[in-house]
Write a protein that holds these residues in place. Structure first.
Motif, mmCIF file in Angstrom:
data_model
loop_
_atom_site.group_PDB
_atom_site.id
_atom_site.type_symbol
_atom_site.label_atom_id
_atom_site.label_comp_id
_atom_site.label_asym_id
_atom_site.label_seq_id
_atom_site.Cartn_x
_atom_site.Cartn_y
_atom_site.Cartn_z
ATOM 1 N N VAL A 160 0.728 -1.172 0.015
ATOM 2 C CA VAL A 160 -0.153 0.064 0.169
ATOM 3 C C VAL A 160 0.958 1.217 0.205
ATOM 4 N N VAL A 161 0.476 2.107 -0.997
ATOM 5 C CA VAL A 161 1.466 3.417 -1.226
ATOM 6 C C VAL A 161 0.393 4.496 -1.208
ATOM 7 N N SER A 162 0.745 5.630 -0.580
ATOM 8 C CA SER A 162 -0.193 6.949 -0.706
ATOM 9 C C SER A 162 0.915 7.893 -1.528
ATOM 10 N N ILE A 163 0.082 8.642 -2.631
ATOM 11 C CA ILE A 163 1.050 9.386 -3.185
ATOM 12 C C ILE A 163 0.340 10.911 -3.150
ATOM 13 N N PRO A 164 0.778 11.934 -2.293
ATOM 14 C CA PRO A 164 0.114 13.069 -2.341
ATOM 15 C C PRO A 164 -0.074 13.962 -3.774
ATOM 16 N N LEU A 165 -1.099 14.373 -4.204
ATOM 17 C CA LEU A 165 -1.318 14.994 -5.236
ATOM 18 C C LEU A 165 -1.660 16.463 -5.186
ATOM 19 N N ALA A 166 -1.850 17.007 -3.986
ATOM 20 C CA ALA A 166 -2.302 18.402 -3.605
ATOM 21 C C ALA A 166 -1.202 19.297 -4.297
ATOM 22 N N GLY A 167 -1.913 20.345 -5.102
ATOM 23 C CA GLY A 167 -0.901 21.164 -5.622
ATOM 24 C C GLY A 167 -0.332 20.433 -7.143
ATOM 25 N N LYS A 168 -0.438 19.283 -7.380
ATOM 26 C CA LYS A 168 0.080 18.604 -8.592
ATOM 27 C C LYS A 168 -0.796 18.323 -9.382
ATOM 28 N N SER A 169 -2.039 18.053 -9.093
ATOM 29 C CA SER A 169 -3.117 17.650 -10.108
ATOM 30 C C SER A 169 -4.574 18.126 -9.419
ATOM 31 N N THR A 170 -5.625 18.423 -10.156
ATOM 32 C CA THR A 170 -6.888 18.599 -9.755
ATOM 33 C C THR A 170 -7.818 17.540 -9.617
ATOM 34 N N ILE A 171 -7.100 16.313 -9.765
ATOM 35 C CA ILE A 171 -8.264 15.265 -9.743
ATOM 36 C C ILE A 171 -8.385 14.806 -8.505
ATOM 37 N N ALA A 172 -7.518 14.828 -7.427
ATOM 38 C CA ALA A 172 -7.735 14.451 -6.081
ATOM 39 C C ALA A 172 -6.451 15.172 -5.396
ATOM 40 N N ASP A 173 -6.671 14.859 -3.888
ATOM 41 C CA ASP A 173 -5.422 15.380 -3.106
ATOM 42 C C ASP A 173 -4.709 14.190 -2.810
ATOM 43 N N HIS A 174 -4.939 12.999 -2.856
ATOM 44 C CA HIS A 174 -4.231 11.788 -2.617
ATOM 45 C C HIS A 174 -4.582 10.751 -3.506
#
Length: 108
Positions: A13-27
């Motif tokens: 299980v891995v979590s990738i932060p997306l906040a500020g990098k993509s508008t699809i989701a925060d994680h």
């Protein structure tokens, strides 16, 4: 959400932060199951848990085949794979933006 995957013995299980990098989701959370049956079970339980705990309906795609199931919970996107399919698509590399994905558990 992550505790549900741990309860169901999800692997890697891995979590990738997306906040500020993509508008699809925060994680984005990526995990594997040993078989299509386990992937389908994890997905079904996770969607039910999101409904009960977060009071929202998550969208789910890919459940009939259960090689790759996508769960859109709004601010979190969850990808559940069989190991071979996960290796083929390698989403961790595609979405890590030069950063190493964050493992969420070392127990599995």
């Amino acid at each position: 959400m992550l505790s549900s995957l741990d309860d169901d013995q999800a692997m890697e299980v891995v979590s990738i932060p997306l906040a500020g990098k993509s508008t699809i989701a925060d994680h984005m959370v990526i995990a594997s199951g040993r078989s299509t049956r386990q992937v389908a079970s994890m997905a079904t339980k996770l969607v039910e848990r999101i409904k009960q705990e977060c009071r929202r309906t998550a969208r789910i795609e890919g459940l009939p085949a259960a090689d790759w199931v996508l769960i859109d919970a709004g601010d979190v996107i969850v990808h559940l794979f069989r190991p071979e399919v996960r290796s083929f698509y390698n989403l961790e590399r595609m979405w890590a933006f030069g950063e190493a994905p964050t493992p969420t558990s070392t127990a599995h």
